[in-house]
Design a protein around this motif. Structure first.
Motif, mmCIF file in Angstrom:
data_model
loop_
_atom_site.group_PDB
_atom_site.id
_atom_site.type_symbol
_atom_site.label_atom_id
_atom_site.label_comp_id
_atom_site.label_asym_id
_atom_site.label_seq_id
_atom_site.Cartn_x
_atom_site.Cartn_y
_atom_site.Cartn_z
ATOM 1 N N THR A 54 0.828 -1.213 0.000
ATOM 2 C CA THR A 54 0.000 0.000 0.000
ATOM 3 C C THR A 54 0.859 1.259 0.000
ATOM 4 O O THR A 54 0.622 2.189 -0.773
ATOM 5 N N ASP A 153 -4.497 -3.439 -7.349
ATOM 6 C CA ASP A 153 -3.922 -4.015 -6.141
ATOM 7 C C ASP A 153 -4.437 -5.443 -5.979
ATOM 8 O O ASP A 153 -5.604 -5.715 -6.250
ATOM 9 N N GLU A 154 -3.589 -6.336 -5.513
ATOM 10 C CA GLU A 154 -3.964 -7.742 -5.358
ATOM 11 C C GLU A 154 -4.612 -8.246 -6.642
ATOM 12 O O GLU A 154 -5.702 -8.827 -6.619
HETATM 13 MG MG MG Z 1 -2.379 -4.767 0.189
#
Ligand code: MG
Ligand code: ADP
Length: 597
Positions: A54, A153-154
């Protein structure tokens, strides 16, 4: 701090870093932040969960935004509502000293009008789940046609959850000339497809091994009969009194059923699946974060958002259909540099799946046996004794002591200790004394030192030991194995079946090594504290002496085995400092008995 400065972050962000208490950048941050700050580039970053992704994209994004403009400039897509909220909160902390930057979360299960209103007020950064994002684009409630940065993300989890089409749609609403940053724990085919199709010669960074499972996770499997899954689960929990775990089931129904049974049997358990309301799910997650729930039974989809460090065990109550899903499951433990164990309960017919997973994760499983009732009793006994030793005395009892002393008058210390320990131990003992062995004999070829059953020294000459150090002393199965091996000067594979509990552990060696082990650990001190090894009464790894008594009580009843809902010690679980130096210093079992019991 200065290390963050060296990455090129501006003052307002360095101040936020200081407030967050980050001292040194993680590997992915160290690699990604300078690249993203310096170049306008696409990026593929592969890093496990818990590695600080992050901040790796969050800081560069905030620094590069035009905070004077209210246009939406950055879009972050993330698989679940929980992650979406987490990222949003985290980014708000990063942008603490950039007052004009607004971050808005967009996700399902909450008012779309309210979210639209927040976007309309001006959100330079939108963090969204793909489903709700697509919905809002369709209704023209959000405009991403001018974004400069798109972050996936992911990515592997999003694709796993079937968001490929949604992501494609969303990206088609973004401008061509933007930078795309893709973050993922693994690089399956589907992720490379996205990278190829939607990114322009991305730079690539990798933290740790590509596509490999987390190496700090030990993978174990237990072969049982199909109907013994639940009793096996209970025994695994009873062997690990300080367990803090996620238990994966395949269906919502099984998830609910297993959780209900565990609760009925006295465990601190909870269920997490899609049939629960958002409110119910939040309640469960809160209790889990506070460790009031020790065993969280979950479906794969519901567990996506779980981002809790310190999980000691992942238990696969059933194996998933997709191998990739196993990687996600086991990745819930072994986070933030800690070690963890991923256990799989399988039937014989599923053994080939274990092989397939091994090939995929490039790590071997250890074949383990479900502990016998008597092994569990032994572990619980040591656990209880240590718990009593570590209990802080409540000074409030002072006034009652004279009366209490009267009650115990005439009882010898030794007898008193026996009685105190029996209070709890008898519950386990009565419950387990008539239970049968749950293990089905598997093919044998893959087993780790099989055949040690019935007695201290088994037919193949493997011996099980007790050692009075554990997790509280900073050991995990890997470091304890190394410690014993190095101390006794044994070979690489000479120490096996290392089971680390909170304040004590077990391990095995071949019988030839026994004399050396016991001699080495006589009067042996580490940091002024006696480290004591003894031959365990139980052979270890299951297959105990009570095989003959099969047909007895099957586990699973209400009668015992569970733990009391006693939360008093849960907060202390990982407190390594509390172990102190006061070990029981006995040399052999009989001596310890008199010291201790
Ligand atoms: Mg994360
Ligand atoms: P990931 O997205 O890779 O799973 P997160 O970004 O959620 O990981 O970070 C995991 C945890 O580590 C968070 O609690 C975060 O605040 C913390 N963290 C991130 N970077 C650092 C750092 N440099 N130093 C200390 N803690 C950090």
């Amino acid at each position: 701090m200065t290390k963050f400065k060296a990455l090129g972050l501006q003052k307002s962000l360095l101040d936020a870093v200081a407030d967050l208490g980050f001292e040194t950048p993680s590997e992915v941050q160290e690699k990604a932040i300078p690249i993203l700050l310096e170049d306008e580039t696409d990026l593929v970053a592969l890093a496990q969960t818990g590695t600080g992704k992050t901040a790796a994209f969050g800081f560069p994004l905030i620094q590069k935004l035009d905070s004077g403009s209210r246009t939406t400039q950055g879009l972050i897509l993330s698989p679940t509502r929980e992650l979406c909220l987490q990222i949003t909160n985290e980014l708000k902390l990063y942008a603490k000293y950039e007052k004009s930057i607004n971050v808005v979360a967009i996700y399902g299960g909450a008012s779309i009008t309210e979210q639209a209103r927040q976007v309309k007020r001006g959100a330079q950064i939108v963090v969204a789940t793909p489903g709700r994002m697509k919905d809002m684009i369709g209704r023209r409630l959000v405009d991403i046609s001018k974004i400069d940065y798109c972050i996936l993300d992911e990515a592997d989890e999003m694709l796993n959850m079937g968001f490929f089409e949604d992501i494609k749609d969303i990206l088609s609403n973004t401008p061509n000339e933007k930078s795309t940053w893709l973050f993922s724990a693994t690089m399956p085919q589907e992720v490379s497809v996205i990278a190829k199709r939607f990114m322009h010669s991305p730079q690539e960074i990798t933290v740790g091994a590509r596509n490999a499972g987390t190496s700090t996770v030990q993978h174990e499997y237990y072969v049982v009969g199909g109907r013994d899954r639940y009793p096996a689960l209970k025994r695994l929990a009873d062997t690990n009194p300080d367990i803090f775990s996620v238990i994966f089931c395949r269906t919502k129904r099984d998830t609910q059923k297993v959780a209900e049974k565990l609760i009925e049997d006295g465990y601190n358990a909870g269920a997490l699946h899609g049939d629960l309301s958002q409110n119910q799910r939040d309640l469960v997650m809160n209790s889990f974060r506070k460790k009031q729930i020790q065993m969280l039974v979950a479906t794969d989809v519901a567990a996506r958002g779980i981002d809790v460090d310190d999980i000691t065990h992942v238990i696969n109550y059933q194996l998933p259909d997709e191998i990739e899903t196993y990687t996600h499951r086991s990745g819930r433990t072994g986070r933030a540099g800690k070690s963890g164990i991923s256990m799989v309960i399988v039937t014989r017919s599923e053994l080939r799946k274990i092989k397939a997973i091994e090939n995929k994760i490039k790590q071997k499983f250890i074949s383990k046996t479900i502990p016998t009732g008597m092994e569990i009793c032994e572990i619980q006994l040591y656990h209880l004794a240590n718990k009593i030793k570590d209990t802080e005395i409540n000074e409030e009892i002072e006034d009652y002591l004279p009366a209490i002393n009267d009650v115990f008058q005439g009882i010898e210390r030794e007898e008193l200790i026996k009685k105190i320990v029996s209070v709890e131990f008898t519950r386990f003992y009565n419950y387990y004394k008539k239970t049968r062995d749950l293990n089905t004999v598997d093919s044998g070829e893959r087993s780790e030192r099989r055949g040690d059953r019935g007695g201290e020294i088994s037919s193949n000459g493997s011996v099980r030991y007790f050692i009075n150090v554990g997790e509280k002393d900073g050991y995990d199965w890997m470091s304890l194995k190394d410690f014993i091996r190095d101390t006794v000067a044994l070979g690489k594979d000479d120490v096996f079946k290392v089971d680390v509990k909170d304040s004590f552990s077990f391990f095995n060696t071949d019988a030839e090594a026994t004399e050396r082990i016991l001699a080495t650990f006589t009067e042996f001190k580490v940091d002024g504290r006696f480290v004591n090894v003894e031959v365990s009464r139980n052979p270890g790894g299951g297959r105990g002496r009570d095989r003959k008594r099969s047909g007895g009580n099957k586990d699973g009843g209400r009668s015992g085995g569970g733990r009391r809902r006693d939360r008093s010690t849960s907060g202390k679980r990982r407190d390594r400092k509390s172990s102190g130096n006061s070990s029981y210093s006995g040399k052999r079992r009989d001596k310890r008995k008199s010291d201790f019991f």
